[in-house]
Design a protein around this motif. Structure first.
Motif, PDB file in Angstrom:
ATOM      1  N   GLY A 146       0.553   8.023  -0.074  1.00  0.00           N
ATOM      2  CA  GLY A 146      -0.139   7.411  -0.297  1.00  0.00           C
ATOM      3  C   GLY A 146      -1.727   8.028   0.203  1.00  0.00           C
ATOM      4  N   THR A 147      -2.823   7.151  -0.495  1.00  0.00           N
ATOM      5  CA  THR A 147      -3.833   8.383  -0.295  1.00  0.00           C
ATOM      6  C   THR A 147      -4.706   7.781   0.581  1.00  0.00           C
ATOM      7  N   THR A 148      -4.775   6.906   1.873  1.00  0.00           N
ATOM      8  CA  THR A 148      -5.371   6.505   2.570  1.00  0.00           C
ATOM      9  C   THR A 148      -4.440   6.302   3.459  1.00  0.00           C
ATOM     10  N   ARG A 149      -4.988   6.273   5.268  1.00  0.00           N
ATOM     11  CA  ARG A 149      -4.429   5.840   6.432  1.00  0.00           C
ATOM     12  C   ARG A 149      -4.128   4.581   6.086  1.00  0.00           C
ATOM     13  N   ALA A 150      -4.405   3.797   5.800  1.00  0.00           N
ATOM     14  CA  ALA A 150      -4.207   2.275   5.632  1.00  0.00           C
ATOM     15  C   ALA A 150      -2.433   1.748   5.250  1.00  0.00           C
ATOM     16  N   VAL A 151      -2.181   3.191   3.779  1.00  0.00           N
ATOM     17  CA  VAL A 151      -1.716   2.528   2.792  1.00  0.00           C
ATOM     18  C   VAL A 151      -0.203   3.799   3.717  1.00  0.00           C
ATOM     19  N   LYS A 152      -0.711   4.904   4.590  1.00  0.00           N
ATOM     20  CA  LYS A 152       0.793   5.561   4.607  1.00  0.00           C
ATOM     21  C   LYS A 152       0.979   4.925   5.706  1.00  0.00           C
ATOM     22  N   THR A 153       0.137   3.990   6.592  1.00  0.00           N
ATOM     23  CA  THR A 153       0.286   2.686   8.291  1.00  0.00           C
ATOM     24  C   THR A 153       1.355   2.262   6.959  1.00  0.00           C
ATOM     25  N   ALA A 154       1.508   1.745   6.113  1.00  0.00           N
ATOM     26  CA  ALA A 154       1.509   0.685   4.940  1.00  0.00           C
ATOM     27  C   ALA A 154       3.421   0.977   4.854  1.00  0.00           C
ATOM     28  N   GLY A 155       3.626   2.263   5.158  1.00  0.00           N
ATOM     29  CA  GLY A 155       4.525   3.091   4.034  1.00  0.00           C
ATOM     30  C   GLY A 155       5.264   2.928   5.581  1.00  0.00           C
ATOM     31  N   GLU A 156       4.806   3.369   6.881  1.00  0.00           N
ATOM     32  CA  GLU A 156       5.656   3.581   8.481  1.00  0.00           C
ATOM     33  C   GLU A 156       6.384   2.309   8.190  1.00  0.00           C
ATOM     34  N   HIS A 157       5.480   1.530   8.650  1.00  0.00           N
ATOM     35  CA  HIS A 157       5.868   0.383   8.345  1.00  0.00           C
ATOM     36  C   HIS A 157       7.081  -0.474   7.629  1.00  0.00           C
ATOM     37  N   LEU A 158       7.303   0.161   6.987  1.00  0.00           N
ATOM     38  CA  LEU A 158       8.349  -0.904   5.897  1.00  0.00           C
ATOM     39  C   LEU A 158       9.485   0.006   6.352  1.00  0.00           C
ATOM     40  N   ILE A 159       8.748   1.215   6.786  1.00  0.00           N
ATOM     41  CA  ILE A 159      10.391   2.049   6.942  1.00  0.00           C
ATOM     42  C   ILE A 159      11.041   1.556   8.080  1.00  0.00           C
ATOM     43  N   GLU A 160       9.955   1.780   9.122  1.00  0.00           N
ATOM     44  CA  GLU A 160      10.720   1.276  10.534  1.00  0.00           C
ATOM     45  C   GLU A 160      11.552  -0.374  11.056  1.00  0.00           C
ATOM     46  N   GLY A 161      11.083  -1.204   9.784  1.00  0.00           N
ATOM     47  CA  GLY A 161      10.986  -2.778  10.087  1.00  0.00           C
ATOM     48  C   GLY A 161      12.403  -2.690   9.450  1.00  0.00           C
ATOM     49  N   HIS A 162      12.563  -2.198   8.328  1.00  0.00           N
ATOM     50  CA  HIS A 162      13.676  -2.197   7.076  1.00  0.00           C
ATOM     51  C   HIS A 162      14.284  -1.969   8.183  1.00  0.00           C
ATOM     52  N   ALA A 163      15.071  -0.725   8.789  1.00  0.00           N
ATOM     53  CA  ALA A 163      16.034  -0.076   9.708  1.00  0.00           C
ATOM     54  C   ALA A 163      15.903  -1.089  10.452  1.00  0.00           C
ATOM     55  N   ALA A 218      13.851 -11.410  10.249  1.00  0.00           N
ATOM     56  CA  ALA A 218      13.406 -11.811   8.884  1.00  0.00           C
ATOM     57  C   ALA A 218      11.915 -11.609   8.909  1.00  0.00           C
ATOM     58  N   ASN A 219      12.148 -13.068   9.671  1.00  0.00           N
ATOM     59  CA  ASN A 219      10.283 -13.473   9.255  1.00  0.00           C
ATOM     60  C   ASN A 219       9.016 -12.195  10.423  1.00  0.00           C
ATOM     61  N   ASP A 220      10.076 -11.966  11.442  1.00  0.00           N
ATOM     62  CA  ASP A 220       8.763 -10.950  11.810  1.00  0.00           C
ATOM     63  C   ASP A 220       8.699  -9.689  11.166  1.00  0.00           C
ATOM     64  N   ALA A 221       9.443  -9.392  10.583  1.00  0.00           N
ATOM     65  CA  ALA A 221       9.402  -7.891   9.594  1.00  0.00           C
ATOM     66  C   ALA A 221       8.374  -8.638   8.691  1.00  0.00           C
ATOM     67  N   VAL A 222       9.080  -9.765   8.061  1.00  0.00           N
ATOM     68  CA  VAL A 222       8.466  -9.689   6.798  1.00  0.00           C
ATOM     69  C   VAL A 222       6.484  -9.555   6.467  1.00  0.00           C
ATOM     70  N   LEU A 223       6.404 -10.809   7.806  1.00  0.00           N
ATOM     71  CA  LEU A 223       5.320 -11.277   8.434  1.00  0.00           C
ATOM     72  C   LEU A 223       4.719  -9.846   8.317  1.00  0.00           C
ATOM     73  N   ASP A 224       5.168  -8.449   9.231  1.00  0.00           N
ATOM     74  CA  ASP A 224       4.688  -7.873   9.499  1.00  0.00           C
ATOM     75  C   ASP A 224       3.681  -6.555   8.265  1.00  0.00           C
ATOM     76  N   ASN A 225       5.137  -6.495   7.291  1.00  0.00           N
ATOM     77  CA  ASN A 225       5.044  -6.122   5.954  1.00  0.00           C
ATOM     78  C   ASN A 225       3.622  -6.536   5.531  1.00  0.00           C
ATOM     79  N   ILE A 226       3.369  -8.138   4.875  1.00  0.00           N
ATOM     80  CA  ILE A 226       2.657  -8.317   5.057  1.00  0.00           C
ATOM     81  C   ILE A 226       1.206  -8.300   4.983  1.00  0.00           C
TER      82      ILE A 226
END
Length: 229
Positions: free
Chosen positions: A68-85, A163-171
């Motif tokens: 990701g080229t911005t901190r916000a994109v990298k943060t989104a990626g980190e949330h996807l990893i942790e939330g889906h795990a 799942a609602n909590d995880a997906v809403l966090d992703n969004i």
């Protein structure tokens, strides 16, 4: 639950001919009656859909956290990893308790998303990642709400809540990137899918294949969600 339940469900457990992004032809049909409440086709397909979502969004999160080229994109990626795990752990537990067979690969359509994003870089990757995931998670959030309010199975209901909590966090984190193309998202969320079932259904696992586990990073900061069991 256990052996008797597994024998009752038999070959009904894997929706091999049904797309996981739409309800089945008989969503209210009860396929098992465990102690936790009647299990319908829609319930079963929902558990598979949660698993399938994690199987493609988790690796996309890994890609986003690295390129990701911005901190916000990298943060989104980190949330996807942790939330889906965390969500995947709950999903595998519920599936085991209900005798539901889970895929080890996402659907062909979802595999295509992963391949497309891995081939991109720079701002294009950032924008496409945020928009594609925002659109798919928007659809998934609607499914979660429907299952949460209609299921009679307590395990499925608890999984839907998590799942609602995880997906809403992703969004939320995807929108915070400021890169979501909302016109494209609205188009995707309001257009009826036309892909054949085999493209939106994850392939069943091979009999000898060990179950894929989505592991949280060693420095995970997310707290485990309440038990679904």
């Amino acid at each position: 639950m256990g052996g008797a339940l597994s024998l009752t469900l038999g070959s009904l457990l894997y929706p091999a001919m049904l797309g996981v992004q739409k309800v089945t032809s008989a969503p209210e049909r009860v396929i098992a009656t465990p102690a936790t409440g009647p299990l319908t086709e829609a319930d079963r397909d929902f558990v598979v859909q949660v698993r399938s979502a994690g199987l493609w969004e988790y690796p996309v999160g890994q890609t986003a956290s690295k390129k990701g080229t911005t901190r916000a994109v990298k943060t989104a990626g980190e949330h996807l990893i942790e939330g889906h795990a965390l969500l995947d752990a709950a999903c595998r537990k519920v599936a085991g308790q209900l005798g539901i067979t889970l895929p080890n690969q996402p659907s062909p359509q979802q595999q295509g998303f992963v391949a497309t994003l891995r081939a991109e870089s720079g701002k294009r990757f950032d924008t496409d990642m945020a928009t594609i995931l925002r659109a798919t998670d928007g659809r998934l959030l609607s499914t979660i709400a429907s299952v949460r309010t209609t299921t009679k199975n307590s395990l499925v209901r608890a999984l839907a809540g998590q799942a609602n909590d995880a997906v809403l966090d992703n969004i939320t984190v995807l929108e915070k990137t400021g890169l979501v193309n909302f016109s494209q998202v609205l188009l995707q969320e309001t257009t009826t899918p036309t892909l054949p079932a085999q493209d939106i259904t994850p392939p069943p696992p091979a009999a000898t294949q060990p179950q894929v586990v989505l592991t949280p990073p060693a420095n995970s900061t997310l707290s485990p969600s309440p038990s679904t069991g």
